[in-house]
Write a protein that holds these residues in place. Structure first.
Motif: not given
Length: 438
Positions: A217-243
């Motif tokens: 469960l800890a591995a699943q939780k860490n994976l979910l949070h890691s993937v979610s937070h890692e996704l936010r970084t490229p999403i933020a870059r895409l938003e900045f580049a799009l602007e």
């Protein structure tokens, strides 16, 4: 006294009883009835008088000696026809009687014995039987002795079993408590047992299982949070580049494509948020319960979704006695919001939201006039990422997480949610909640 001991007690008593009956039956078959042996010993005086005094008399003195015995003994001795005696005896005892043996009747405190096998005593003596009654026979002390022996054996077996089962029961109760706490989400709890305990191997395996589950469960939780937070970084870059692209490029032909890119980014942001919310409910369903006005909260939830429901006619019907409930307001309204958004996607034009207080519960129903949900799919729609029609969902949006989050939020309050066919052919979701969140 615990159930484990009661079961052992019943089993041991049954085993002892069966063994006692089997021993008695075996001794009777091979050696004769023990009670009859006791009765023969107790009536040995009367039997001795008949065999050593009366039988030794000649034909002319036999009846005289028998009458003398009748005078000096307390037993009542009679002569009865052979046929009458046979009617009172079993086949086995009839054979003994015909051989001239003494046949005991313990319950009647009497015995039978033929007068003469060959008719030598007097005329017709071979057709008569001596019946001695009211003999000094008392097998009660023997039965009491056997009962006392039975009780002593039972106690000698049951006392160690009681001690043994008691220690087992306490250990099993401790394991059950650990399992309940672990199931309630306390993943750090472990069974504390000594190596001398008989349940120690079971407790160790439970601890190993708990450790493995906690790690997964800890591995699943860490994976979910890691993937979610890692996704936010490229999403933020895409938003900045799009602007930057929007400010640099003034070509009208690029505008529709940039709008589509912005929609994709918004969709990714929504997906990450829902994944995080679902992970929180899976990992930690602790509620922030407070008193709040349910009717007012439902109206506020509807008003906050006017931009989603603008193309539909929403009818609300909240009973005036809803009053206050104690629950996690944010989580509960998130579930209602997800259901409203889902209804807005598939309704043809009308949505109905009702709330009632019934039998100590709050019943909330949400219905639409859309295509509905097939009966075979009504349970699976609450699974994460499950969608009935993927092509339709691409047009309406959604990831198949809204209903999963709604169900987990309702179940965290001790309630339940089901889906049925609505009155107008669409889907009807029914939520049943206790007044006090469990």
């Amino acid at each position: 006294m615990n159930r484990l001991f009661l079961r052992f007690f019943a089993l041991v008593m049954l085993s002892i009883s069966v063994a006692t009956i089997a021993i008695y039956a075996s001794i009777t078959i091979f050696f004769g009835d023990p009670l009859e042996e006791v009765a023969l010993q107790q009536a040995s005086g009367q039997i001795l008088l008949l065999t050593e005094y009366v039988d030794q008399a000649g034909p002319n003195e036999w009846l005289t000696r028998l009458n003398k015995i009748r005078e000096i003994t307390h037993a009542r001795i009679e002569l009865i026809p052979l046929q009458m005696a046979q009617q009172k005896l079993t086949k086995t005892k009839q054979a003994q009687l015909m051989r001239g043996d003494v046949v005991m009747d313990v319950t009647a405190k009497s015995f039978y014995r033929r007068v003469d096998l060959n008719g030598e005593r007097y005329i017709g003596s071979d057709e008569e039987v001596l019946l001695a009654q009211e003999l000094p026979i008392d097998v009660a002390p023997v039965l009491k002795t056997e009962l006392l022996r039975y009780i002593i054996v039972a106690l000698c077996l049951l006392i160690p079993i009681a001690v043994w089962s008691s220690s087992h029961w306490r250990g099993l109760q401790a394991l059950a408590k650990v399992a309940d706490e672990f199931g309630a989400g306390h993943l750090k709890v472990r069974a504390q047992t000594s190596e001398r305990d008989s349940i120690y191997p079971l407790a160790q395996r439970m601890n190993q299982m708990a450790t493995r589950i906690e790690a997964l469960l800890a591995a699943q939780k860490n994976l979910l949070h890691s993937v979610s937070h890692e996704l936010r970084t490229p999403i933020a870059r895409l938003e900045f580049a799009l602007e930057l692209l929007r400010n640099a490029a003034k070509n009208p032909q690029l505008e529709p494509r940039m709008q589509a890119m912005e929609a994709d980014i918004s969709e990714l942001n929504a997906l990450v948020s829902e994944l995080l919310d679902l992970g929180k409910l899976d990992q930690d369903a602790r509620l922030d319960c407070r008193e709040f006005d349910l009717g007012k909260s439902l109206n506020n939830c509807v008003n906050s979704l006017q931009h989603v429901l603008v193309a539909h006619q929403l009818e609300t019907d909240f009973s005036v006695d809803l009053g206050n409930v104690r629950a996690d307001q944010r989580l509960l309204m998130r579930a209602i919001s997800n259901l409203l958004r889902n209804a807005a996607k598939y309704a043809n034009g009308r949505i109905w939201l009702r709330a009632r207080k019934l039998d100590g519960n709050i019943d909330i129903s949400l219905e639409d006039d859309g295509p509905g949900i097939p009966a075979s799919e009504r349970e699976r729609v609450f699974d994460a990422f499950y969608r009935l029609d993927r092509s339709r969902d691409r047009n309406t949006g959604g990831f198949g997480l809204g209903l999963a989050i709604a169900r987990k939020a309702i179940e965290a309050h001790g309630g339940q949610i089901i889906v049925q066919e609505g009155q107008f052919g669409g889907a009807r979701f029914i939520i049943s909640l206790p007044l006090q969140a469990q």
